[in-house]
Design an enzyme around this catalytic site. Structure first.
Site, PDB file in Angstrom:
ATOM      1  N   HIS A  48      43.672  34.076  27.322  1.00  0.00           N
ATOM      2  CA  HIS A  48      44.153  33.740  28.113  1.00  0.00           C
ATOM      3  C   HIS A  48      44.155  32.131  29.020  1.00  0.00           C
ATOM      4  O   HIS A  48      43.388  32.390  29.611  1.00  0.00           O
ATOM      5  CB  HIS A  48      44.420  35.228  29.774  1.00  0.00           C
ATOM      6  CG  HIS A  48      45.149  34.989  31.396  1.00  0.00           C
ATOM      7  ND1 HIS A  48      46.111  35.227  30.903  1.00  0.00           N
ATOM      8  CD2 HIS A  48      45.225  34.046  32.250  1.00  0.00           C
ATOM      9  CE1 HIS A  48      47.321  35.242  31.992  1.00  0.00           C
ATOM     10  NE2 HIS A  48      45.779  34.300  32.915  1.00  0.00           N
ATOM     11  N   CYS A  49      44.689  31.637  29.671  1.00  0.00           N
ATOM     12  CA  CYS A  49      44.844  30.269  29.861  1.00  0.00           C
ATOM     13  C   CYS A  49      45.355  30.180  30.934  1.00  0.00           C
ATOM     14  O   CYS A  49      46.426  30.196  32.003  1.00  0.00           O
ATOM     15  CB  CYS A  49      45.606  29.171  28.881  1.00  0.00           C
ATOM     16  SG  CYS A  49      44.926  27.221  29.391  1.00  0.00           S
ATOM     17  N   PRO A  50      44.597  29.788  32.387  1.00  0.00           N
ATOM     18  CA  PRO A  50      44.832  29.915  33.255  1.00  0.00           C
ATOM     19  C   PRO A  50      45.329  28.471  33.883  1.00  0.00           C
ATOM     20  O   PRO A  50      46.086  28.507  34.975  1.00  0.00           O
ATOM     21  CB  PRO A  50      43.316  29.993  35.177  1.00  0.00           C
ATOM     22  CG  PRO A  50      42.331  29.176  33.730  1.00  0.00           C
ATOM     23  CD  PRO A  50      42.792  29.772  32.323  1.00  0.00           C
ATOM     24  N   ASN A 107      48.839  29.406  33.502  1.00  0.00           N
ATOM     25  CA  ASN A 107      49.619  30.860  34.366  1.00  0.00           C
ATOM     26  C   ASN A 107      49.782  31.757  33.069  1.00  0.00           C
ATOM     27  O   ASN A 107      50.933  32.105  33.256  1.00  0.00           O
ATOM     28  CB  ASN A 107      50.201  30.647  35.400  1.00  0.00           C
ATOM     29  CG  ASN A 107      49.650  32.024  35.854  1.00  0.00           C
ATOM     30  OD1 ASN A 107      48.992  32.491  36.336  1.00  0.00           O
ATOM     31  ND2 ASN A 107      50.748  31.740  36.873  1.00  0.00           N
ATOM     32  N   ASN A 108      48.824  31.761  31.655  1.00  0.00           N
ATOM     33  CA  ASN A 108      49.858  32.378  30.823  1.00  0.00           C
ATOM     34  C   ASN A 108      48.669  32.888  29.832  1.00  0.00           C
ATOM     35  O   ASN A 108      48.100  31.870  29.764  1.00  0.00           O
ATOM     36  CB  ASN A 108      51.034  31.839  30.287  1.00  0.00           C
ATOM     37  CG  ASN A 108      52.422  32.695  29.635  1.00  0.00           C
ATOM     38  OD1 ASN A 108      51.588  34.223  30.104  1.00  0.00           O
ATOM     39  ND2 ASN A 108      53.298  32.153  29.353  1.00  0.00           N
TER      40      ASN A 108
END
EC number: 2.3.1.225
Length: 265
Positions: free
Chosen positions: A119-121, A124-125
């Site tokens: 999950h990559c902030p 945001n996905n």
């Protein structure tokens, strides 16, 4: 196959993505205003360099938006499992839904994602099977744009001839040194971070291993490629045409591949 829109309600992710957009806007405005257009007008650089700069910027922005809004591979509540693939599915102990092996439950998004990498902030996905190719393009074009901007910043002070026409009434001209120092700081910081991330992503694809699988040590030999690199990249990008690997405007057509490692499950 059309891309499904996927919007994650996460204030932390919004802040991270907003920071990325700010850095992009800062460079897309400052570098042309202070460096590219003035030197072009005085004949120091050809116009094609400006076109290339804006082209890379557009590709970077498109990859960012699509990676952020594309469904990474969220599983439906009642998936139809082909009879021949039932043994390749498992029950998630968090959402109690059947999922293909190599899927993972994202605690931040609250659902399982096919072949989830992480999950990559910053987008945001989640990065999963359906948007991994866009995330790779984002890393590539961000690094390319950063190198391009840093190169012109360096040439502006140490290689190009001094500008003869300077409008000191403009804010960016009066405070040029501070503005360019900030641009260089953000560029170097971005370059260091994105280079490490891009490298780990490439190694993961070559070895056919996701970031989650590396962290959980579920693979016995994660450093040994189990498939030719052309095949693993083709599976991620959905095409064997290498030129299309660099195009963020197209739609991905997934290749028919199993959701599991031959010896990893």
């Amino acid at each position: 196959m059309g891309l499904r829109i996927h919007f994650v309600v996460d204030p932390h992710g919004w802040c991270c993505m907003g920071l990325i957009v700010f850095v992009w806007l800062y460079n897309i405005v400052i570098i042309p205003k202070i460096v590219l257009f003035p030197h072009y007008e005085e004949g120091h650089i050809p116009g094609i360099l400006i076109i290339i700069f804006y082209g890379i910027s557009i590709f970077c922005l498109v990859a960012l938006v699509r990676a952020s809004l594309t469904d990474p591979g969220r599983l439906p509540e009642n998936p139809k499992i082909p009879h021949a693939e039932r043994e390749l599915w498992e029950l998630c102990n968090k959402c109690n839904l059947m999922r293909p092996k190599r899927s993972h439950h994202c605690s931040r998004c609250g659902h399982c994602v096919r072949r989830m990498d992480h999950h990559c902030p910053w987008i945001n996905n989640c990065v999963g099977e359906d948007n991994h190719w866009l995330f790779l393009q984002l890393c590539f074009y961000t690094e390319l744009l950063t190198c391009y901007a840093l190169m012109f910043s360096f040439c502006h002070y140490y290689y190009f001839l001094p500008l003869k026409k300077r409008n000191l009434d403009l804010f960016v001209v009066r405070h040029e040194l501070a503005i360019m120092r900030l641009a260089a700081f953000m560029g170097i910081t971005m370059l260091v971070g994105i280079t490490g991330l891009f490298y780990t992503q490439l190694i993961g694809i070559i070895t056919d291993t996701t970031s989650i699988e590396k962290m959980s040590n579920c693979c016995e030999e994660i450093s040994r490629p189990r498939k030719p690199w052309q095949q693993t990249f083709s599976e991620v990008f959905g095409t064997r045409w290498k030129i299309l690997w660099f195009i963020p405007f197209r739609q991905r057509q997934p290749l028919r591949v199993p959701y599991h490692f031959a010896n990893h499950v």
